[in-house]
Design an enzyme around this catalytic site. Structure first.
Site, PDB file in Angstrom:
ATOM      1  N   GLU A  55       0.797  -1.239   0.000  1.00 26.58           N
ATOM      2  CA  GLU A  55       0.000   0.000   0.000  1.00 26.58           C
ATOM      3  C   GLU A  55       0.830   1.291   0.000  1.00 26.58           C
ATOM      4  OE1 GLU A  55      -2.640  -0.581   3.335  1.00 26.58           O
ATOM      5  OE2 GLU A  55      -3.312  -2.503   2.576  1.00 26.58           O
ATOM      6  N   GLU A  86      -6.207 -11.167  -0.632  1.00 28.21           N
ATOM      7  CA  GLU A  86      -7.136 -10.559   0.334  1.00 28.21           C
ATOM      8  C   GLU A  86      -8.556 -10.423  -0.220  1.00 28.21           C
ATOM      9  OE1 GLU A  86      -5.532  -7.089   2.286  1.00 28.21           O
ATOM     10  OE2 GLU A  86      -3.469  -7.758   2.020  1.00 28.21           O
TER      11      GLU A  86
HETATM   12  O1  G3I Z   1      -2.999  -7.544  18.840  1.00 30.41           O
HETATM   13  C1  G3I Z   1      -3.870  -6.587  19.440  1.00 30.41           C
HETATM   14  C2  G3I Z   1      -4.303  -7.073  20.769  1.00 30.41           C
HETATM   15  O2  G3I Z   1      -3.181  -7.139  21.607  1.00 30.41           O
HETATM   16  C3  G3I Z   1      -5.350  -6.117  21.333  1.00 30.41           C
HETATM   17  O3  G3I Z   1      -5.854  -6.631  22.511  1.00 30.41           O
HETATM   18  C4  G3I Z   1      -6.500  -5.941  20.342  1.00 30.41           C
HETATM   19  C5  G3I Z   1      -7.511  -4.922  20.819  1.00 30.41           C
HETATM   20  O4  G3I Z   1      -8.184  -4.322  19.729  1.00 30.41           O
HETATM   21  O5  G3I Z   1      -5.989  -5.495  19.135  1.00 30.41           O
HETATM   22  C6  G3I Z   1      -5.080  -6.424  18.557  1.00 30.41           C
HETATM   23  O6  G3I Z   1      -4.633  -5.968  17.334  1.00 30.41           O
HETATM   24  C7  G3I Z   1      -5.554  -5.986  16.280  1.00 30.41           C
HETATM   25  C8  G3I Z   1      -5.051  -6.947  15.220  1.00 30.41           C
HETATM   26  O7  G3I Z   1      -5.876  -6.869  14.074  1.00 30.41           O
HETATM   27  C9  G3I Z   1      -5.020  -8.389  15.717  1.00 30.41           C
HETATM   28  O8  G3I Z   1      -6.305  -8.822  16.017  1.00 30.41           O
HETATM   29  C10 G3I Z   1      -5.620  -4.570  15.703  1.00 30.41           C
HETATM   30  O9  G3I Z   1      -6.235  -3.715  16.665  1.00 30.41           O
HETATM   31  C11 G3I Z   1      -6.421  -4.574  14.430  1.00 30.41           C
HETATM   32  O10 G3I Z   1      -6.322  -3.282  13.837  1.00 30.41           O
HETATM   33  C12 G3I Z   1      -5.837  -5.590  13.480  1.00 30.41           C
HETATM   34  O11 G3I Z   1      -6.603  -5.551  12.308  1.00 30.41           O
HETATM   35  C13 G3I Z   1      -6.012  -6.116  11.157  1.00 30.41           C
HETATM   36  C14 G3I Z   1      -5.697  -4.999  10.148  1.00 30.41           C
HETATM   37  O12 G3I Z   1      -5.227  -5.560   8.936  1.00 30.41           O
HETATM   38  C15 G3I Z   1      -4.597  -4.078  10.663  1.00 30.41           C
HETATM   39  O13 G3I Z   1      -3.402  -4.776  10.811  1.00 30.41           O
HETATM   40  C16 G3I Z   1      -6.982  -7.093  10.555  1.00 30.41           C
HETATM   41  O14 G3I Z   1      -7.106  -8.196  11.466  1.00 30.41           O
HETATM   42  C17 G3I Z   1      -6.490  -7.578   9.206  1.00 30.41           C
HETATM   43  O15 G3I Z   1      -7.488  -8.361   8.583  1.00 30.41           O
HETATM   44  C18 G3I Z   1      -6.183  -6.390   8.308  1.00 30.41           C
HETATM   45  O16 G3I Z   1      -5.641  -6.869   7.092  1.00 30.41           O
HETATM   46  C19 G3I Z   1      -5.219  -5.872   6.155  1.00 30.41           C
HETATM   47  C20 G3I Z   1      -4.019  -6.400   5.402  1.00 30.41           C
HETATM   48  O17 G3I Z   1      -3.033  -6.784   6.330  1.00 30.41           O
HETATM   49  C21 G3I Z   1      -3.502  -5.358   4.416  1.00 30.41           C
HETATM   50  N1  G3I Z   1      -4.545  -4.900   3.527  1.00 30.41           N
HETATM   51  C22 G3I Z   1      -5.751  -4.430   4.160  1.00 30.41           C
HETATM   52  C23 G3I Z   1      -6.291  -5.498   5.103  1.00 30.41           C
HETATM   53  C24 G3I Z   1      -7.563  -5.099   5.702  1.00 30.41           C
HETATM   54  O18 G3I Z   1      -7.344  -3.956   6.510  1.00 30.41           O
END
Ligand code: G3I
Length: 351
Positions: free
Chosen positions: A132, A238
């Site tokens: 991205e 994705e």
């Molecule tokens: O790990 C922490 C945890 O310690 C905490 O307790 C919890 C509370 O909210 O958050 C956890 O982290 C979350 C993580 O997922 C693991 O569950 C983040 O807040 C959350 O933002 C994160 O979301 C992911 C997002 O990317 C950001 O990394 C989604 O699962 C994931 O599906 C999404 O995937 C992305 C691709 O990597 C790139 N392209 C876009 C796509 C969709 O956003």
């Protein structure tokens, strides 16, 4: 069996969330074994997860992911090395909160890539090296990477990854790549990298699409063709199909977008009607029809999750909605979209 349907066409992949990586979801494992031959980790290889502090790496979950892929002979995708999101502050700022210099940031990038890619050398088959980097208007995204290093951060990331594992495939991965300005910018970026002798093996079109967007699948098709003409592999990564209304008509996948929950944006909390289920199945069939027609250009199609209950689209851009974007339902049962895909391919092959 999806992987049988596409065995002569492309890898068919799925994503594992953190519980699935840790082996806490046997139903999901059953589905992977039956249908998929490639896996990507949703979060456990992202920078803030695997390398939260300068001297601290957290490898165990990623090690489990790799072991699982090896045990089941799956094509392993490493996701992701250099991204504007999920990167800890220490990468960009020193202890006094000042931005680090170009030299320091390049050193941080190199250390990270050498350590992570080096650890999984010969095991991870392909890496999402840069994720991205372009905004929706076809400009460089104003990320911390870009602000401190300028456009050549992309080249550096690919060079470090290639040095760390010369045999791994290296990919650029982005969403909304059917936007003409974004497509053109990525074409220009990859063309420049290749003419500078930088190894780039493929472009991943993140398939975060909806029932009605993009409006015309030709827009995706144009990108598949344009990227393939660069001489790289094209991947659909994705993939999920959002069925819920879009706040602010935003069709991208920027993780920083957030909106308040409102009932009108969460219209199907109990179940999806038969007519929408059919619309979803038709949409998946149309998408796979497109991919199948371009199977000589496409090397992999990866779905962003196994069952609806695990999708990030239940939490983004509004927390707590009930979405239905994947091929299996919350009870791990195949949805009508699975039959629609199978029927489409069987009919195409019978022609
Ligand atoms: O790990 C922490 C945890 O310690 C905490 O307790 C919890 C509370 O909210 O958050 C956890 O982290 C979350 C993580 O997922 C693991 O569950 C983040 O807040 C959350 O933002 C994160 O979301 C992911 C997002 O990317 C950001 O990394 C989604 O699962 C994931 O599906 C999404 O995937 C992305 C691709 O990597 C790139 N392209 C876009 C796509 C969709 O956003």
């Amino acid at each position: 069996m999806l992987k049988q349907l596409f065995k002569d066409s492309f890898y068919i992949g799925t994503m594992l969330n953190d519980d699935q990586v840790l082996g806490d979801d046997p139903n999901a494992m059953r589905i992977i074994n039956e249908h998929f031959n490639s896996i990507t980790a949703e979060n456990v290889m992202k920078w803030d997860f695997i390398h939260p502090e300068q001297d601290t790496y957290q490898f165990q979950p990623a090690d489990r992911f790799i072991a699982l892929g090896q045990k089941h002979h799956l094509f392993l995708v490493g996701h992701t090395l250099v991204w504007h999101a999920q990167t800890p502050d220490w990468v960009f700022r020193d202890k006094s909160e000042n931005f680090v210099t170009r030299e320091t940031l390049l050193q941080n990038m190199q250390d990270h890539i050498f350590t992570v890619v080096g650890r999984y050398k010969g095991k991870v088959n392909g890496w999402d090296v840069v994720n991205e980097a372009v905004d929706d208007h076809g400009q460089m995204r104003k990320s911390q990477w870009w602000k401190i290093l300028g456009e050549d951060y992309i080249q550096k990331a690919f060079e470090y990854a290639h040095q760390a594992d010369p045999d791994a495939k290296l990919y650029y991965n982005d969403y909304s790549l059917y936007f003409p300005e974004k497509r053109d910018k990525v074409v220009q970026l990859i063309r420049n990298l290749k003419s500078d002798g930088v190894r780039v093996d493929g472009i991943g079109l993140q398939g975060h699409w909806g029932l009605d967007y993009p409006e015309k699948l030709d827009e995706i098709e144009d990108s598949i063709i344009a990227f393939s003409e660069l001489g790289v592999e094209v991947m659909i990564t994705e993939l999920d199909v959002n069925v819920l209304p879009l706040p602010d008509k935003y069709v991208g996948a920027d993780v920083s977008f957030k909106f308040e929950w409102q009932k009108e944006y969460d219209p199907y909390p109990e179940h999806l009607s038969n007519s929408l289920q059919k619309k979803l199945a038709d949409r998946y069939a149309d998408l796979f029809d497109l991919f199948y027609r371009h199977r000589n250009k496409i090397s992999r199609v990866t779905i962003w999750g196994i069952h609806d209950g695990q999708s990030w689209l239940n939490h983004w851009p509004i927390e707590g909605r009930t979405n239905y974007p994947l091929l299996f339902d919350r009870a791990y049962q195949p949805k009508p979209a699975m039959d629609a895909i199978a029927k489409l391919i069987e009919e195409s092959n019978a022609l």
